[in-house]
Design a protein around this motif. Structure first.
Motif, mmCIF file in Angstrom:
data_model
loop_
_atom_site.group_PDB
_atom_site.id
_atom_site.type_symbol
_atom_site.label_atom_id
_atom_site.label_comp_id
_atom_site.label_asym_id
_atom_site.label_seq_id
_atom_site.Cartn_x
_atom_site.Cartn_y
_atom_site.Cartn_z
ATOM 1 N N LYS A 1 9.354 40.356 62.145
ATOM 2 C CA LYS A 1 9.107 40.779 63.332
ATOM 3 C C LYS A 1 8.201 42.006 64.069
ATOM 4 C CE LYS A 1 13.274 38.019 65.504
ATOM 5 N NZ LYS A 1 14.084 38.284 66.734
ATOM 6 N N LYS A 2 8.917 43.218 62.771
ATOM 7 C CA LYS A 2 7.599 44.458 62.589
ATOM 8 C C LYS A 2 7.353 44.179 61.496
ATOM 9 C CE LYS A 2 7.966 48.707 63.377
ATOM 10 N NZ LYS A 2 8.939 50.539 63.738
ATOM 11 N N PRO A 3 6.562 43.443 60.695
ATOM 12 C CA PRO A 3 5.642 43.745 59.291
ATOM 13 C C PRO A 3 5.765 45.290 58.518
ATOM 14 C CG PRO A 3 4.625 41.806 60.431
ATOM 15 C CD PRO A 3 5.463 42.308 61.357
ATOM 16 N N SER A 4 5.375 46.085 59.302
ATOM 17 C CA SER A 4 5.359 47.202 58.363
ATOM 18 C C SER A 4 6.478 47.101 57.964
ATOM 19 C CB SER A 4 4.741 48.510 60.014
ATOM 20 O OG SER A 4 5.232 48.691 60.517
ATOM 21 N N ARG A 5 7.934 47.253 58.241
ATOM 22 C CA ARG A 5 9.324 47.299 58.031
ATOM 23 C C ARG A 5 9.611 47.229 57.332
ATOM 24 N NH1 ARG A 5 13.310 46.631 61.840
ATOM 25 N NH2 ARG A 5 12.922 47.761 63.430
ATOM 26 N N MET A 6 9.049 47.818 55.684
ATOM 27 C CA MET A 6 8.699 47.010 55.086
ATOM 28 C C MET A 6 9.333 48.453 53.115
ATOM 29 S SD MET A 6 6.190 47.713 52.634
ATOM 30 C CE MET A 6 5.199 48.810 52.655
ATOM 31 N N GLN A 7 9.606 47.222 52.089
ATOM 32 C CA GLN A 7 10.508 48.174 50.928
ATOM 33 C C GLN A 7 10.224 46.982 49.504
ATOM 34 O OE1 GLN A 7 14.595 49.157 51.226
ATOM 35 N NE2 GLN A 7 14.992 47.461 50.091
ATOM 36 N N ALA A 8 10.054 47.677 48.787
ATOM 37 C CA ALA A 8 10.591 46.493 47.381
ATOM 38 C C ALA A 8 11.207 46.035 47.200
ATOM 39 C CB ALA A 8 9.688 47.847 46.150
ATOM 40 N N ALA A 9 11.277 44.853 47.041
ATOM 41 C CA ALA A 9 12.375 43.746 46.611
ATOM 42 C C ALA A 9 13.245 44.601 45.979
ATOM 43 C CB ALA A 9 11.755 42.517 46.718
ATOM 44 N N ASP A 10 13.216 45.698 44.714
ATOM 45 C CA ASP A 10 14.114 45.729 43.246
ATOM 46 C C ASP A 10 14.296 47.137 43.926
ATOM 47 O OD1 ASP A 10 11.426 47.877 43.457
ATOM 48 O OD2 ASP A 10 11.468 47.074 41.533
ATOM 49 N N TYR A 11 14.495 47.638 44.965
ATOM 50 C CA TYR A 11 14.526 48.754 45.603
ATOM 51 C C TYR A 11 15.990 48.790 46.267
ATOM 52 C CZ TYR A 11 15.344 53.440 47.688
ATOM 53 O OH TYR A 11 15.939 54.838 47.864
ATOM 54 N N GLY A 12 16.502 47.785 46.649
ATOM 55 C CA GLY A 12 18.122 47.526 47.149
ATOM 56 C C GLY A 12 18.283 47.592 48.542
ATOM 57 N N PHE A 13 19.217 47.352 49.125
ATOM 58 C CA PHE A 13 19.757 47.317 50.259
ATOM 59 C C PHE A 13 20.650 48.412 51.577
ATOM 60 C CE2 PHE A 13 17.749 43.263 49.698
ATOM 61 C CZ PHE A 13 16.308 44.256 50.310
ATOM 62 N N ASP A 14 22.063 48.944 50.107
ATOM 63 C CA ASP A 14 22.548 49.381 49.802
ATOM 64 C C ASP A 14 22.943 50.605 51.807
ATOM 65 O OD1 ASP A 14 24.225 48.511 47.629
ATOM 66 O OD2 ASP A 14 23.681 49.920 46.234
#
Length: 118
Positions: A80-93
């Motif tokens: 829904k907002k493609p500029s909101r991103m991060q590397a997949a290996d960073y984690g979501f804690d």
């Protein structure tokens, strides 16, 4: 001023946790090419990727573990907002930014309340 600083850190914490929540629950993973790495105060990378909808996005993130210019890495982005991103290996804690920013905000809040006492 301490109460204002506390409010600022609460706001920063909210938006950081909100972004992580959205990426975790509705994020899509794609391959991205690392275009550049900047090692200033906060290390960040510039990546280019194509969304599953076909949009090409070039953006920066400081949320990554290990990447060098020219590497292909996996990124997770919000459709829904493609500029909101991060590397997949960073984690979501959620708890790490919540605890750190929460403690800073609590410190400013306590200092501000004590300063209001006669």
């Amino acid at each position: 001023m301490s109460l204002v600083a506390a409010a600022v850190f609460i706001g920063i914490g909210y938006f950081e946790i909100h972004d992580l929540y959205l990426l975790r629950h509705r994020g899509e993973v794609v391959s991205a090419t690392v275009l550049d790495e900047s090692n200033g105060k906060s290390s960040s990378i510039t990546v280019r990727y194509r969304t599953l909808a076909g949009e090409t996005v070039t953006d920066d993130t400081s949320n990554y573990e290990d990447a060098d210019p020219g590497d292909t890495i996996q990124v997770v982005y919000d459709p829904k907002k493609p500029s909101r991103m991060q590397a997949a290996d960073y984690g979501f804690d959620y708890w790490i930014p919540g605890v750190i920013l929460g403690l800073i905000a609590a410190g400013f809040l306590a200092y501000g309340i004590v300063g209001l006492w006669p």
